[in-house]
Design a protein around this motif. Structure first.
Motif, PDB file in Angstrom:
ATOM      1  N   GLN A 157     -15.921  45.105  14.505  1.00 10.11           N
ATOM      2  CA  GLN A 157     -16.621  45.374  13.248  1.00 10.11           C
ATOM      3  C   GLN A 157     -16.572  46.858  12.880  1.00 10.11           C
ATOM      4  O   GLN A 157     -16.342  47.205  11.712  1.00 10.11           O
ATOM      5  N   ILE A 158     -16.780  47.737  13.872  1.00  6.38           N
ATOM      6  CA  ILE A 158     -16.883  49.165  13.575  1.00  6.38           C
ATOM      7  C   ILE A 158     -15.502  49.831  13.560  1.00  6.38           C
ATOM      8  O   ILE A 158     -15.113  50.463  12.569  1.00  6.38           O
ATOM      9  N   VAL A 159     -14.770  49.702  14.664  1.00  8.99           N
ATOM     10  CA  VAL A 159     -13.511  50.430  14.803  1.00  8.99           C
ATOM     11  C   VAL A 159     -12.439  49.873  13.873  1.00  8.99           C
ATOM     12  O   VAL A 159     -11.669  50.628  13.283  1.00  8.99           O
ATOM     13  N   SER A 160     -12.409  48.569  13.728  1.00  8.21           N
ATOM     14  CA  SER A 160     -11.341  47.959  12.935  1.00  8.21           C
ATOM     15  C   SER A 160     -11.730  47.794  11.474  1.00  8.21           C
ATOM     16  O   SER A 160     -11.060  48.317  10.581  1.00  8.21           O
ATOM     17  N   ARG A 162     -14.640  48.679   9.659  1.00  9.67           N
ATOM     18  CA  ARG A 162     -15.287  49.773   8.927  1.00  9.67           C
ATOM     19  C   ARG A 162     -14.466  51.058   8.941  1.00  9.67           C
ATOM     20  O   ARG A 162     -14.279  51.693   7.897  1.00  9.67           O
ATOM     21  N   LEU A 163     -14.007  51.464  10.095  1.00  9.97           N
ATOM     22  CA  LEU A 163     -13.261  52.716  10.204  1.00  9.97           C
ATOM     23  C   LEU A 163     -11.768  52.530   9.978  1.00  9.97           C
ATOM     24  O   LEU A 163     -11.081  53.495   9.625  1.00  9.97           O
ATOM     25  N   GLY A 164     -11.266  51.343  10.195  1.00 11.03           N
ATOM     26  CA  GLY A 164      -9.850  51.074   9.984  1.00 11.03           C
ATOM     27  C   GLY A 164      -8.924  51.806  10.941  1.00 11.03           C
ATOM     28  O   GLY A 164      -7.762  52.057  10.618  1.00 11.03           O
ATOM     29  N   LEU A 165      -9.420  52.129  12.130  1.00  5.70           N
ATOM     30  CA  LEU A 165      -8.607  52.874  13.089  1.00  5.70           C
ATOM     31  C   LEU A 165      -7.623  51.982  13.834  1.00  5.70           C
ATOM     32  O   LEU A 165      -6.529  52.401  14.181  1.00  5.70           O
ATOM     33  N   SER A 167      -6.003  47.971  13.868  1.00  5.93           N
ATOM     34  CA  SER A 167      -5.872  46.715  13.141  1.00  5.93           C
ATOM     35  C   SER A 167      -5.962  45.535  14.102  1.00  5.93           C
ATOM     36  O   SER A 167      -5.377  45.560  15.186  1.00  5.93           O
TER      37      SER A 167
END
Length: 315
Positions: A157-160, A162-165, A167
């Protein structure tokens, strides 16, 4: 380590494997439901009662429990895990096809956990990072108590999203492992770092550290040449014990992130009540746990030769 001690460790390992096999066999026998009925009667295969009876005879489902136990035990000793009721394929073949992916994930997570624990420990020993020591000392209990599947979902939820770091949609072969490895490594690194910090604190008051500092050794030289190696011995113990948690985390993480491996195989086998596959997974996991802890025992004398001499005297 003497040959007598090695033989003793091997005997203990064999007993643990037998106990794991027996316990898994008993529990699977007590499991409600009938895998043959679920697979061949519950669906629309249109099999006659005679055909179903032949299938049950092929798998030995109607044999006495002791007969099934001895047949299965002899098969496991010979490397024959039987056949999967769900797929009809060899259980050994399915394990061999899915085990490398789980070992690869677990190995990367273990290396990442050790690296993270060492990095935080080294930073916490430096004067500018004293606050980090106090902060991290409170983290192990919190991180270990976090379920792996929940941490995996949070990372997605956060890394992928929201932050899109990273995929999670059509990722590359390495990119798809970043979040699963982090989900497993973070909880495992916490107790390792905590033990390292406590050991370094205890060793910093020892006489050999005082002598080294009096000879002009810097804080970093004392840490790398003297205290860190002596602090690693308890870490070997906890690392061996954490291997079971590492495998469990890999199994759960594979299901959360949709990775192929022993975890997905176990999930399908539970759903299909495929006892042969489930028992093979339990025994293989127990073998891995025993092998790692046996390796840790053998590495003790290399880290501290005094343990070998002590063991020989007590033996």
């Amino acid at each position: 380590m003497t040959g007598r001690l090695v033989l003793g460790r091997l005997a203990q390992a064999a007993f643990v494997l037998w106990a794991a096999f027996t316990a898994s066999f008993v529990l699977l026998q007590l499991m409600p439901g009938d895998a043959v009925l679920i697979r061949f009667v519950g669906g629309d295969m249109g099999l006659s009662p005679e055909a179903v009876a032949n299938i049950r005879a092929f798998y030995g489902a109607d044999d006495p429990v002791w007969t099934q136990y001895l047949r299965t035990l002899v098969g496991f000793l010979g490397g024959d895990f039987g056949f999967s009721i769900a797929s009809g394929a060899s259980v050994a073949g399915e394990i061999a096809a899915n085990l490398p992916a789980t070992l690869w994930l677990s190995g990367l997570a273990f290396v990442a956990a050790i690296a993270l624990a060492l990095a935080v420990t080294l930073l916490a020993t430096l004067p500018p990072f004293r606050l980090l020591r106090e902060t991290f000392a409170a983290l192990p209990g919190l991180l270990v108590s976090i379920p792996v599947f929940w941490l995996g979902i949070v990372l997605v939820q956060i890394v992928s999203f929201r932050l899109g770091l990273v995929s999670v949609i059509a990722p590359g072969p390495w990119e798809r492992l970043i979040l699963p490895v982090a989900a497993i490594a973070v909880p495992i690194s916490a107790p390792i770092a905590q033990i390292l910090l406590r050991n370094l604190d205890a060793l910093s008051t020892q006489g050999f550290v005082t002598v080294a500092r009096a000879k002009g050794a810097t804080r970093g030289q004392v840490l790398l040449r003297h205290t860190l190696r002596n602090a690693l011995l308890p870490v070997l113990t906890i690392a061996g014990l954490l291997f079971g948690e590492l495998l469990a985390g890999a199994v759960v993480t594979e299901t959360v992130f949709g990775l192929n491996g022993i975890g997905r195989l176990a999930e399908r086998s539970v759903r299909n009540q495929d006892a042969a596959v489930l028992q093979a997974i339990v025994v293989v996991a127990a073998f891995g746990f025993v092998a790692v802890n046996l390796l840790v025992d053998l590495l003790y004398p290399l880290v501290d030769p005094r343990l070998c001499r002590t063991a020989e005297v007590t033996a």
